[in-house]
Enzyme design. Sequence first.
Site, PDB file in Angstrom:
ATOM      1  N   GLU A  78     -10.572   8.339  25.209  1.00 28.89           N
ATOM      2  CA  GLU A  78     -10.120   7.498  24.102  1.00 28.89           C
ATOM      3  C   GLU A  78     -10.418   6.056  24.459  1.00 28.89           C
ATOM      4  OE1 GLU A  78      -6.111   8.300  22.710  1.00 28.89           O
ATOM      5  OE2 GLU A  78      -5.807   6.170  22.280  1.00 28.89           O
ATOM      6  N   GLU A  89      -5.103  -2.482  20.018  1.00 29.38           N
ATOM      7  CA  GLU A  89      -3.792  -2.041  19.560  1.00 29.38           C
ATOM      8  C   GLU A  89      -2.923  -3.281  19.497  1.00 29.38           C
ATOM      9  OE1 GLU A  89      -2.167   2.141  20.506  1.00 29.38           O
ATOM     10  OE2 GLU A  89      -3.186   1.482  22.330  1.00 29.38           O
TER      11      GLU A  89
END
Length: 183
Positions: free
Chosen positions: A60, A65
């Site tokens: 990932e 974020e």
Amino acid sequence: DDNQVAGSYTSTRINTKGKKEFTYGRMEIRAKLPSGKGIWPAIWMLGANIGTVDWPACGEIDILEYVGYEPNTIHSTIHTISGSGVNGNGSSKKLTTAEEEFHIYGVIWTEKEIVFFTDSPQNVTHTYAPPTKNDSNWPFYNPQYFIINLAVGGNWGGAQGIDNSIFPQTLEIDYVRVYQSLE
């Protein structure tokens, strides 16, 4: 309603799984982030082989974020078998206009490293380059697909609750660009 409970909100995501997947290149997403406690936008990539090897073996790449209770701090993280979840390999940095202005969130992904940057490749957020690569720390020789989502709440974004007075909120995406060599 000030008495919202878990399940009162709808979060959404778009992804390119099965439509467009990439191995290596320069990926850039120009976005303006939402604000407020309980907001958790993310711009990330996930291994297209997740259906056969599961997570985190598929790898990932969290290009960006952002958690609303920690304004003006962006996060970029890699998740693999050798480090995932809170043990992911990443960095955070201040970006004082993340909510007010559009910024480019990007990665340059080669066979040797993944370099995260903001606005230009010279403004590095994090570099991931294990010296010895194996399936545990480098599943990134396989294709990945994009996911762009705006979550409300969740185990990280909602860790300090949700401020019901902030809505509506928007994760604005100007563009997603991928540059790859034609070799």
